[in-house]
Design an enzyme around this catalytic site. Structure first.
Site, PDB file in Angstrom:
ATOM      1  N   THR A 136     -21.757  14.291   0.487  1.00 46.71           N
ATOM      2  CA  THR A 136     -21.717  14.746   1.879  1.00 46.71           C
ATOM      3  C   THR A 136     -20.292  15.074   2.330  1.00 46.71           C
ATOM      4  O   THR A 136     -19.325  14.554   1.767  1.00 46.71           O
ATOM      5  CB  THR A 136     -22.283  13.621   2.781  1.00 46.71           C
ATOM      6  OG1 THR A 136     -21.941  13.859   4.125  1.00 46.71           O
ATOM      7  CG2 THR A 136     -21.700  12.262   2.416  1.00 46.71           C
ATOM      8  N   ASP A 137     -20.187  15.889   3.372  1.00 46.02           N
ATOM      9  CA  ASP A 137     -18.865  16.183   3.946  1.00 46.02           C
ATOM     10  C   ASP A 137     -18.327  14.995   4.745  1.00 46.02           C
ATOM     11  O   ASP A 137     -17.150  14.961   5.104  1.00 46.02           O
ATOM     12  CB  ASP A 137     -18.910  17.438   4.839  1.00 46.02           C
ATOM     13  CG  ASP A 137     -19.900  17.351   6.000  1.00 46.02           C
ATOM     14  OD1 ASP A 137     -20.651  16.352   6.072  1.00 46.02           O
ATOM     15  OD2 ASP A 137     -19.926  18.281   6.824  1.00 46.02           O
ATOM     16  N   GLU A 138     -19.197  14.006   5.014  1.00 45.61           N
ATOM     17  CA  GLU A 138     -18.772  12.882   5.855  1.00 45.61           C
ATOM     18  C   GLU A 138     -17.709  12.026   5.177  1.00 45.61           C
ATOM     19  O   GLU A 138     -17.022  11.249   5.837  1.00 45.61           O
ATOM     20  CB  GLU A 138     -19.985  12.033   6.262  1.00 45.61           C
ATOM     21  CG  GLU A 138     -21.015  12.864   7.003  1.00 45.61           C
ATOM     22  CD  GLU A 138     -22.109  12.043   7.675  1.00 45.61           C
ATOM     23  OE1 GLU A 138     -21.863  10.886   8.019  1.00 45.61           O
ATOM     24  OE2 GLU A 138     -23.205  12.605   7.850  1.00 45.61           O
ATOM     25  N   TYR A 163     -22.255   4.356   5.845  1.00 48.94           N
ATOM     26  CA  TYR A 163     -22.879   5.393   5.017  1.00 48.94           C
ATOM     27  C   TYR A 163     -21.830   6.223   4.290  1.00 48.94           C
ATOM     28  O   TYR A 163     -21.849   6.353   3.065  1.00 48.94           O
ATOM     29  CB  TYR A 163     -23.768   6.310   5.884  1.00 48.94           C
ATOM     30  CG  TYR A 163     -24.146   7.612   5.198  1.00 48.94           C
ATOM     31  CD1 TYR A 163     -24.978   7.609   4.070  1.00 48.94           C
ATOM     32  CD2 TYR A 163     -23.673   8.852   5.657  1.00 48.94           C
ATOM     33  CE1 TYR A 163     -25.321   8.791   3.421  1.00 48.94           C
ATOM     34  CE2 TYR A 163     -24.010  10.032   5.014  1.00 48.94           C
ATOM     35  CZ  TYR A 163     -24.840  10.008   3.897  1.00 48.94           C
ATOM     36  OH  TYR A 163     -25.162  11.171   3.255  1.00 48.94           O
ATOM     37  N   LYS A 167     -20.940   6.607   0.278  1.00 51.18           N
ATOM     38  CA  LYS A 167     -20.981   7.890  -0.451  1.00 51.18           C
ATOM     39  C   LYS A 167     -19.608   8.180  -1.059  1.00 51.18           C
ATOM     40  O   LYS A 167     -19.506   8.666  -2.185  1.00 51.18           O
ATOM     41  CB  LYS A 167     -21.412   9.044   0.470  1.00 51.18           C
ATOM     42  CG  LYS A 167     -22.846   9.027   0.926  1.00 51.18           C
ATOM     43  CD  LYS A 167     -23.878   9.107  -0.203  1.00 51.18           C
ATOM     44  CE  LYS A 167     -23.951  10.463  -0.867  1.00 51.18           C
ATOM     45  NZ  LYS A 167     -25.078  10.552  -1.837  1.00 51.18           N
TER      46      LYS A 167
END
Ligand SMILES: NC(=O)c1ccc[n+]([C@@H]2O[C@H](COP(=O)([O-])OP(=O)(O)OC[C@H]3O[C@@H](n4cnc5c(N)ncnc54)[C@H](O)[C@@H]3O)[C@@H](O)[C@H]2O)c1
Length: 361
Positions: A136-138, A163, A167
């Site tokens: 993810t970009d998060e 989260y 990741k």
């Protein structure tokens, strides 16, 4: 025939990816879908492929080393596409541990099993084997409102939520395997996806579902947090293209060039639903902006995410194809046409599907 091991294929993006791959490759590939079926796994998403001879579902936990090793021993896996994860930020704030368990330890189990199956006695890997880690970009943290600031593959990791921290840790493990063992892998970091089969705890299906039920439409904080939305089929295509055309050991950012504030998304959905509903439909009367209710902001809510997908475009030729206007309409139509799916999900009936379909297998 090339064999894919897809983890988390009963979830939102995984099921869209499996549909995409069968549409593209039909009988040229075989897919083994490994999913433990948490609340987010729904086999009804895969109804139309479940009877294919070249599709197999295996219910297993990616943290279960023996079960995962056995799958590699019994099948000559060519490609791993690793989606399985706990994926909802709000849940990670309430219960971070399961995120570490699945996202970090589960990824370690997958990497070890693939390494064990693919490694040759001289420490190199069998020809043509590839592992793709879907991320993810998060992991990059949060941007401010400067419209010229974007996440690049070189942006340092700075995750904030449990989260995104889990990741980021899983990405680091994949990087470590690539650096240490020359393990044949890629990482993709993608922005927010939307489209069919998304669990209605996520913004877009939640708003569609609540709006049609004339329920409040909760919006965090001031509603001005920005996400970069990508139609899920475009993501599926990017994953396939990275695996087939990308350079091994590289990370590719995948994004929609489509930044929107949350409040814009909510208003767009209301506008489209109003256009689509018949004047005689009783739901229409209640479907106004008055349903929008601002609620206390998510803890540590990242302000803005925006991906620069320049590398994947330059090296691989991938670009988002579905413009938001078209994608959001397609998505709303899908939820309209699949009210039974939504009812089964919101009532919990979808969890009985596995027993019904697979109890004799
Ligand atoms: N949704 C997004 O916008 C988005 C954006 C970028 C990246 N991602 C990443 O893409 C992947 C898929 O996201 P999603 O939105 O489809 O998630 P999802 O929550 O819809 O699906 C996750 C799937 O993984 C399965 N799963 C969970 N724990 C498991 C375990 N221990 N063993 C086996 N299976 C397990 C679930 O049953 C479910 O089918 C995730 O890795 C996520 O981090 C998601």
């Amino acid at each position: 025939m090339r064999t894919y091991l897809v983890t988390g294929g009963a979830g939102f993006i995984g099921s869209n990816y499996i549909h995409y791959m069968f549409k593209k490759y039909d009988n040229e590939i075989r897919i083994i879908n490994v999913d433990v079926l948490t609340y987010a796994g729904n086999l009804e998403n895969l109804k139309d492929v479940e009877n294919r001879d070249n599709y197999t579902f295996i219910r297993a936990d990616i943290c279960d080393r023996d079960a995962i090793n056995k799958i590699f021993e019994e099948n000559d896996i060519d490609r791993v596409v690793h989606f399985a994860a706990e994926s909802h930020v709000d849940r990670s704030i309430v219960n971070p541990e399961v995120f570490v368990q699945t996202n970090v330890l589960g990824t370690a189990t997958m990497l070890n099993a693939a390494k064990k199956a693919w490694e040759l006695p001289d420490g190199t890997f069998k020809e043509g084997k590839k592992f793709l880690h879907v991320s993810t970009d998060e992991v990059y943290g949060s941007l401010d409102d400067d419209p010229n600031a974007f996440f690049y593959e070189t942006t340092p990791y700075s995750p904030h939520s449990p989260y995104s921290a889990s990741k980021a840790s899983s990405d680091m493990l994949v990087k470590a395997y690539m650096d240490t063992y020359k393990f044949p892998a890629n990482i993709t970091n993608c922005s927010n996806n939307y489209g069919p089969y998304q669990f209605p705890e996520k913004l877009i299906p939640l708003i569609i579902n609540n709006a049609l039920a004339s329920k409040d439409l909760p919006v965090y904080g001031d509603g001005k947090n920005v996400r970069d939305w990508l139609y899920v089929e475009d993501h599926a295509k990017a994953i396939d293209m990275v695996q087939e055309k990308g350079r091994l050991f590289e990370t590719y950012n995948v994004g929609g060039h489509n930044e929107k504030q949350n409040i814009e998304i909510v208003k767009t959905i209301i506008d489209i639903l109003r256009e689509e509903l018949d004047d005689s439909d009783p739901r229409k009367e209640h479907l106004t902006y008055d349903l929008i209710k601002y609620v206390a902001d998510r803890k540590g809510h990242d302000r803005r995410y925006a991906i620069a997908p320049d590398k994947i475009k330059a090296e691989i030729g991938w670009e988002p194809e579905t413009m938001f206007k078209e994608g959001i309409r397609k998505t709303i139509h899908w939820y309209f046409e699949n009210e039974a799916w939504m009812k089964n999900v919101t009532s919990g009936d979808y969890e009985k599907y596995y027993e019904k379909m697979y109890s004799n297998k």
